[in-house]
Structure formats: structure tokens, C-alpha cells
Design an enzyme around this catalytic site. Structure first.
Site, PDB file in Angstrom:
ATOM      1  N   HIS A 225       0.807  -1.220   0.000  1.00  0.00           N
ATOM      2  CA  HIS A 225       0.000   0.000   0.000  1.00  0.00           C
ATOM      3  C   HIS A 225       0.841   1.271   0.000  1.00  0.00           C
ATOM      4  O   HIS A 225       0.540   2.191  -0.767  1.00  0.00           O
ATOM      5  CB  HIS A 225      -1.000   0.041   1.153  1.00  0.00           C
ATOM      6  CG  HIS A 225      -2.033   1.097   0.931  1.00  0.00           C
ATOM      7  ND1 HIS A 225      -3.101   0.933   0.085  1.00  0.00           N
ATOM      8  CD2 HIS A 225      -2.134   2.373   1.369  1.00  0.00           C
ATOM      9  CE1 HIS A 225      -3.818   2.033   0.022  1.00  0.00           C
ATOM     10  NE2 HIS A 225      -3.243   2.929   0.800  1.00  0.00           N
ATOM     11  N   TYR A 229       1.509   5.151  -2.618  1.00  0.00           N
ATOM     12  CA  TYR A 229       1.860   6.543  -2.311  1.00  0.00           C
ATOM     13  C   TYR A 229       3.256   6.889  -2.806  1.00  0.00           C
ATOM     14  O   TYR A 229       3.546   8.057  -3.091  1.00  0.00           O
ATOM     15  CB  TYR A 229       1.696   6.796  -0.807  1.00  0.00           C
ATOM     16  CG  TYR A 229       0.238   6.739  -0.437  1.00  0.00           C
ATOM     17  CD1 TYR A 229      -0.610   7.790  -0.757  1.00  0.00           C
ATOM     18  CD2 TYR A 229      -0.308   5.605   0.149  1.00  0.00           C
ATOM     19  CE1 TYR A 229      -1.961   7.729  -0.482  1.00  0.00           C
ATOM     20  CE2 TYR A 229      -1.660   5.533   0.428  1.00  0.00           C
ATOM     21  CZ  TYR A 229      -2.482   6.594   0.104  1.00  0.00           C
ATOM     22  OH  TYR A 229      -3.829   6.526   0.353  1.00  0.00           O
ATOM     23  N   HIS A 376      -9.694   0.255 -10.530  1.00  0.00           N
ATOM     24  CA  HIS A 376      -9.252   1.274  -9.571  1.00  0.00           C
ATOM     25  C   HIS A 376      -7.766   1.583  -9.752  1.00  0.00           C
ATOM     26  O   HIS A 376      -7.362   2.752  -9.802  1.00  0.00           O
ATOM     27  CB  HIS A 376      -9.520   0.782  -8.151  1.00  0.00           C
ATOM     28  CG  HIS A 376      -8.872   1.615  -7.088  1.00  0.00           C
ATOM     29  ND1 HIS A 376      -9.293   2.892  -6.784  1.00  0.00           N
ATOM     30  CD2 HIS A 376      -7.816   1.365  -6.257  1.00  0.00           C
ATOM     31  CE1 HIS A 376      -8.537   3.386  -5.814  1.00  0.00           C
ATOM     32  NE2 HIS A 376      -7.631   2.478  -5.491  1.00  0.00           N
ATOM     33  N   PHE A 377      -6.934   0.546  -9.864  1.00  0.00           N
ATOM     34  CA  PHE A 377      -5.509   0.752 -10.070  1.00  0.00           C
ATOM     35  C   PHE A 377      -5.235   1.541 -11.350  1.00  0.00           C
ATOM     36  O   PHE A 377      -4.309   2.356 -11.406  1.00  0.00           O
ATOM     37  CB  PHE A 377      -4.774  -0.596 -10.148  1.00  0.00           C
ATOM     38  CG  PHE A 377      -4.596  -1.267  -8.817  1.00  0.00           C
ATOM     39  CD1 PHE A 377      -4.729  -0.567  -7.644  1.00  0.00           C
ATOM     40  CD2 PHE A 377      -4.289  -2.616  -8.749  1.00  0.00           C
ATOM     41  CE1 PHE A 377      -4.559  -1.177  -6.412  1.00  0.00           C
ATOM     42  CE2 PHE A 377      -4.123  -3.243  -7.532  1.00  0.00           C
ATOM     43  CZ  PHE A 377      -4.254  -2.527  -6.349  1.00  0.00           C
ATOM     44  N   HIS A 378      -6.059   1.275 -12.378  1.00  0.00           N
ATOM     45  CA  HIS A 378      -5.820   1.958 -13.646  1.00  0.00           C
ATOM     46  C   HIS A 378      -6.241   3.426 -13.596  1.00  0.00           C
ATOM     47  O   HIS A 378      -5.791   4.221 -14.427  1.00  0.00           O
ATOM     48  CB  HIS A 378      -6.524   1.221 -14.789  1.00  0.00           C
ATOM     49  CG  HIS A 378      -5.770   0.019 -15.253  1.00  0.00           C
ATOM     50  ND1 HIS A 378      -5.825  -1.192 -14.603  1.00  0.00           N
ATOM     51  CD2 HIS A 378      -4.916  -0.160 -16.297  1.00  0.00           C
ATOM     52  CE1 HIS A 378      -5.048  -2.067 -15.218  1.00  0.00           C
ATOM     53  NE2 HIS A 378      -4.482  -1.460 -16.247  1.00  0.00           N
ATOM     54  N   ARG A 441     -11.001 -10.839 -10.987  1.00  0.00           N
ATOM     55  CA  ARG A 441      -9.724 -10.188 -11.243  1.00  0.00           C
ATOM     56  C   ARG A 441      -8.696 -11.234 -11.664  1.00  0.00           C
ATOM     57  O   ARG A 441      -8.765 -12.379 -11.242  1.00  0.00           O
ATOM     58  CB  ARG A 441      -9.281  -9.494  -9.944  1.00  0.00           C
ATOM     59  CG  ARG A 441      -7.954  -8.782  -9.991  1.00  0.00           C
ATOM     60  CD  ARG A 441      -7.637  -8.251  -8.598  1.00  0.00           C
ATOM     61  NE  ARG A 441      -6.347  -7.588  -8.563  1.00  0.00           N
ATOM     62  CZ  ARG A 441      -5.765  -7.169  -7.436  1.00  0.00           C
ATOM     63  NH1 ARG A 441      -6.379  -7.351  -6.282  1.00  0.00           N
ATOM     64  NH2 ARG A 441      -4.584  -6.563  -7.464  1.00  0.00           N
ATOM     65  N   ARG A 442      -7.781 -10.848 -12.502  1.00  0.00           N
ATOM     66  CA  ARG A 442      -6.620 -11.644 -12.898  1.00  0.00           C
ATOM     67  C   ARG A 442      -6.931 -12.805 -13.844  1.00  0.00           C
ATOM     68  O   ARG A 442      -6.023 -13.411 -14.374  1.00  0.00           O
ATOM     69  CB  ARG A 442      -5.890 -12.228 -11.674  1.00  0.00           C
ATOM     70  CG  ARG A 442      -5.415 -11.226 -10.643  1.00  0.00           C
ATOM     71  CD  ARG A 442      -4.556 -11.924  -9.589  1.00  0.00           C
ATOM     72  NE  ARG A 442      -4.047 -10.994  -8.597  1.00  0.00           N
ATOM     73  CZ  ARG A 442      -4.597 -10.816  -7.415  1.00  0.00           C
ATOM     74  NH1 ARG A 442      -5.678 -11.483  -7.076  1.00  0.00           N
ATOM     75  NH2 ARG A 442      -4.071  -9.961  -6.558  1.00  0.00           N
TER      76      ARG A 442
END
Length: 551
Positions: A225, A229, A376-378, A441-442
Site C-alpha cells: 500500500h 503513495y 481502480h488501479f488503472h 480479477r486476474r
């Protein structure tokens, strides 16, 4: 007395070190982008991989090369440039340490990449046990981390040198920000280094037969996580310091920017359990504690949003804007250095909302391990962060190479940013929608082709393929722009924009430079959040000497 170290131009010796990092980063963009295109085409159900290439092989390439290699090399290069510009040219010793770090990272990257391409490390971006890779893959990852520590040491040494030369004075804002991100990265990567060196590497070498999977996953997310950041804070550096200068405005508040970075240092690390809300072996009370700490990270994010839009509005008003949103018309929309990162800022609004869903216990159960999380990651790293990195490249690359951003390249850069926004709207939007319908996912689409529910996902999988194709075109265009700015653009001087605070009499409190205090609080928060859960994971491990028995 304060000694000004602000260079007009980054020293050419430092520029070579920065550009070396950028060359690797943009090669990674090409390789990872191609893997991503193949991935979404396979998920559409309309395409099969040739030559025996495996789906999880390209999935691993995409995640590792873009999520770790592209970001780490670009960020380290960008931070080196920022420190060289604002704290002064690196000494020969500092620069040598930086080069050593670069080559260690590069060797590690090549080693890990070769194993993935040989299909000896198709363990995905998270490389969870009990998936096992060739030991060279784990060794390569270790070298990437160790090399980044060496590059970070260059930044720390320059900061310490500046403080000795300017006692009692707050450090340059960009140097301060680069230092905070370097410290956060160093503390966070201790987790991934520990699981690789102590658990996964000995296991892959056959030195041990078992590994505690719960501990391994926890150590990964202790790192995983704050990695988000580590990606985000360099974008914040550009938003806080460079964008105000580009538009002709002022930094809203130097002190507020420093405070937000300190809060990210404190609250970004002891929050990994919110990625493990549905995993056994962790007491729900500790999961709840880390969810609370996760929501505290919203505070510096909102501070950043307030500061940025206050800067934009103040500039617009100074140009005669009236009405509630009249200032928007005064912003330099034809300047790619501003517009492309601004698209990233806008994308971070829905990205942040999605992050709140992911970190919320009940809502997380709806989207956990669905393609929603990928969407979300994208929006976060692949749009907010990457578009900001592209925007930085438009002025930093020619600054370092002694060239100019021409009107033609500026226009192409705007087109590239718009293409990225369109492609990501299709792809990430479809991922979020399919995730709400339960699309996993994946996993490749073919694995679920016979399921009745899979029929609901088909339009969204096709939309992902359309979006991914547009994004790949944008990647090719970005690479063309990068090569032009690095080698072919007209010779000239491109500005390295460093903004000034609106209140020139404001002096940032020196408490922000008290690293014993901030690192001490960070360590205490980590120990508080992780000590007892780690003891539980080890003490109450499933049958087997070290945890789950692996066959």
C-alpha cells in the site's frame, strides 16, 4: 545566512544520470504496454495468444514491468532532477552512488524480466506464495530494491549537505518532498525485502520446504500500500510545485504542502490489512484499526485538492475571472505541460472514491478480487500518476537534453493526453462495471466462457479491449514524443518550472525537518499496527514447520 542553491539548469552530469533512469522507464512502458494490450484482447474472448505464450505470463509482465519498473525508474530519476535543481549539483561521490544504484536496479530488472519471459516466473505482480518463481526472479527483485536504496542515499546525502550549509532554514520544498518519499519507500521496502530474502528465495532454492503464507502476504502488503503513495507523491510534487509555475500562479502554501507529505509518511505504511480484509489468520480488530488508519490518509489527499484548486482559482481571479467557475477559462488549456497532468488530477477524484470503497469492510466484500480493483488501479497509477509523469516529461526531458518543446510536439502531447483519457474511460469504466457484476480479477475470459454469468461480462470485456487498444496507440505516441525530445527536437533551453509560495514572508516551521520525531512516530505506528498480528500469524500458523505445507 541562507545560501541559495537553486540552479538555473540541472548540471549535465546529473542530467545524464536522470536520463539513464528515464530510458529504462520508457522501454518498460513499451514492453508493459504491449503485454497489457495482449491481455485485454485475450479477455475479450476474440483473441488467442500465439507461440505458446501464457496468459499469466503476459499478466505478470504487465504488472511487474509497469507497476514496479516503469514507476521506480521514473520516480528515482525525477527526484534526482528535483534535488539537483533545488538543493544544488550532486558531488562526485553522491553521483557515483546514484550510478551504482542505477546499475544494480537495471541488472535486477533484466534478471527478473528474463525469468518472466522464459515462463519461469508467472507469479503475477503480487508474487503470492504458494505460486513459486525461479530463484533468479526473486534475486532480481531484491537487486531492484537494493539499487533503489542506493539512489535514495544520493538524495539523503544531498539533503544533509544542504542542511549543514543552511542551519536553521527549511529545506527547498522539492528537496523536502523527494526526501519524504525516499524515506517512505525505504521503510516500506523493508517488508518486501524481508519476505523475498527470508522466505521466498530460500524456498525457491529448496533450502526450506515450507513457508508461512499468511506472513508472506502480510509482509507484501506492508509494502504494497505505501507503494501506491510512492507512485503518487512524485505526482503531488509536480502538482504542488511545478503546475503553479507553469500556469503563472503561486503555490498556495509551502507549509501546507510539507504537512501533507509528513501525514502521508505517517499514515501510508501501517494500513496493509485493508488489502487483506477477507483473509484468515488476522484478528478483525486489527483489520478495523488499519481501516481507520487508511481513512486518515484521506486528510492529506483533501488538503492537496484544496491547495491545488485554490491555486487555480487565485490565478484565474488575478486574470480577471468572475463568477463561480470563471477562473477555469483562464487556465492554459493549450499547454500540454498543464493539461495532461490536469486530466490526471480529474481522474484521481473517482479513483479516490473507489479507494474508499476498497478500504471499507462491507463494501470491499462486494468488489474484493473482482476486476473492479484492477479498474481502480488503472485510475490511480495508470491515469493520475502516469499522465502526470508524461506531463513532467514534456518539459523535463528537453531541459535535461538541451532541447525545446516545440509547438508540434506540444500539440501531439495534447492529443496523446486526450487519447489516454478516452482509452482509460472505456477500459477502467468497463472494469468497474464488470466488477460489480462479479467478473473476476486476474483471470482470462476463456476460463469462464462456459459460465452462464459470463455472458453478462462480454460487452464489458470488449469495451476493455477497445480502451486498451486506444491506450496502446497513446503509448506509441508518447514514445515518439519522448524520442523526439531526447534526440531530435531543436537545440534550446526549456524551463524547469519551480513555483514560489504566494506568501513570500511565510517560513515553514522547522519542526517539519525533525526526522527523529517523524520517523519515530512512523516506527511506533508500524509496531502498534503489526506486532501482535505478526505474533498471531507465526504462533497460530497452520500445520507445518513454517506454515502451509507446499507440494
Amino acid at each position: 545566512m541562507l545560501k541559495s542553491s537553486l540552479n538555473i539548469k540541472v548540471d549535465r552530469r546529473d542530467a545524464k544520470l536522470v536520463m539513464a533512469h528515464f530510458y529504462v522507464a520508457f522501454i518498460a512502458l513499451l514492453v508493459g504496454g504491449l503485454a497489457g494490450l495482449l491481455q485485454v484482447l485475450v479477455r475479450s474472448g476474440k483473441f488467442e495468444l500465439p507461440a505458446g505464450i501464457g496468459y499469466y505470463q503476459i499478466l505478470t509482465v504487465h504488472g511487474v514491468v509497469l507497476g514496479l519498473v516503469l514507476t521506480t525508474f521514473f520516480i528515482m530519476g525525477f527526484q534526482l532532477a528535483a534535488v539537483s535543481k533545488t538543493a544544488g549539483t550532486f558531488t562526485n561521490k553522491q553521483r557515483t552512488i546514484g550510478w551504482i544504484g542505477f546499475w544494480i536496479m537495471t541488472i535486477g530488472t533484466v534478471a527478473a524480466a528474463v525469468m518472466i519471459l522464459l515462463n519461469e516466473a508467472s507469479v503475477l505482480y503480487t508474487f503470492y506464495a504458494p505460486l513459486q518463481a525461479h530463484f533468479v526472479f526473486y534475486l532480481g527483485l531484491t537487486l531492484v530494491v537494493v539499487g533503489s536504496w542506493a539512489v535514495g542515499t544520493t538524495i539523503i546525502l544531498k539533503y544533509a549537505e544542504w542542511r549543514r550549509a543552511n542551519p536553521g532554514q527549511p529545506s527547498p520544498l522539492l528537496t523536502f518532498m523527494a526526501l519524504v518519499n525516499t524515506m517512505m519507500w525505504t521503510v516500506a521496502t523493508i517488508g518486501v525485502a524481508a519476505t523475498v530474502l527470508i522466505q521466498l528465495l530460500p524456498w525457491s532454492l529448496g533450502l526450506v520446504e515450507t513457508v508461512n503464507v499468511g506472513v508472506s502476504r502480510t509482509l507484501f502488503w506492508y509494502f504494497g500500500h505505501p507503494l501506491v503513495y510512492f507512485w503518487l507523491l512524485p505526482a503531488y510534487m509536480a502538482w504542488y510545485v511545478m503546475i503553479p509555475k507553469i500556469i503563472g500562479g503561486k503555490i498556495f502554501s509551502d507549509s501546507l504542502a510539507r504537512m501533507s507529505f509528513i501525514l502521508f509518511l505517517l499514515f501510508s505504511i501501517p494500513v496493509g490489512f485493508h488489502h487483506q480484509l477477507l483473509e484468515p489468520g488476522i484478528d478483525p480488530a486489527w483489520k478495523f484499526l488499519q481501516v481507520v488508519l487508511t481513512f486518515l490518509v484521506v486528510i492529506p489527499s483533501l488538503m492537496t485538492a484544496f491547495s491545488l484548486f485554490a491555486t487555480f482559482e487565485s490565478y484565474g481571479r488575478s486574470q480577471g475571472a468572475t463568477g463561480l467557475f470563471g477562473w477555469l477559462k483562464k487556465l492554459p488549456w493549450k499547454d500540454a505541460r498543464f493539461t495532461v497532468p490536469f486530466i490526471g488530477m480529474l481522474a484521481f477524484i473517482p479513483a479516490g472514491a473507489g479507494g474508499i470503497v476498497n478500504a471499507s469492510h462491507q463494501m470491499n466484500q462486494v468488489v474484493h478480487n473482482t476486476v473492479w480493483v484492477t479498474g481502480h488501479f488503472h485510475l490511480t497509477v495508470a491515469t493520475a500518476v502516469v499522465l502526470t509523469f508524461f506531463g513532467v516529461s514534456f518539459w523535463l526531458v528537453p531541459h535535461l537534453t538541451g532541447r525545446k518543446l516545440t509547438k508540434k510536439m506540444n500539440k501531439l502531447a495534447l492529443i496523446q493526453g486526450y487519447l489516454w483519457a478516452i482509452g482509460m474511460t472505456f477500459m477502467s469504466g468497463a472494469m468497474h462495471a464488470a466488477g460489480l457484476l462479479g467478473a473476476p480479477r486476474r483471470s482470462s475470459f476463456s476460463e469462464y466462457g462456459g459460465a452462464a454469468q459470463a455472458a453478462e461480462w462480454i460487452p464489458y470485456q470488449i469495451a476493455q479491449a477497445v480502451g486498451g487498444s486506444i491506450l496502446f496507440i497513446a503509448i506509441i505516441l508518447m514514445l515518439y514524443i519522448f524520442v523526439n525530445l531526447a534526440f531530435f527536437a531543436p537545440k534550446g533551453e526549456e524551463e524547469f518550472p519551480v513555483g514560489e509560495a504566494a506568501n513570500q514572508t511565510e517560513k515553514a516551521p522547522m519542526v517539519f525537518e525533525n526526522w527523529k520525531l517523524w520517523l519515530g512516530i512512523t516506527v511506533l505506528l508500524i509496531l502498534f499496527a503489526y506486532t501482535i498480528p505478526f505474533i498471531d500469524l507465526i504462533k497460530n500458523a497452520p500445520p507445518g514447520a513454517q506454515g502451509y505445507k507446499l507440494w
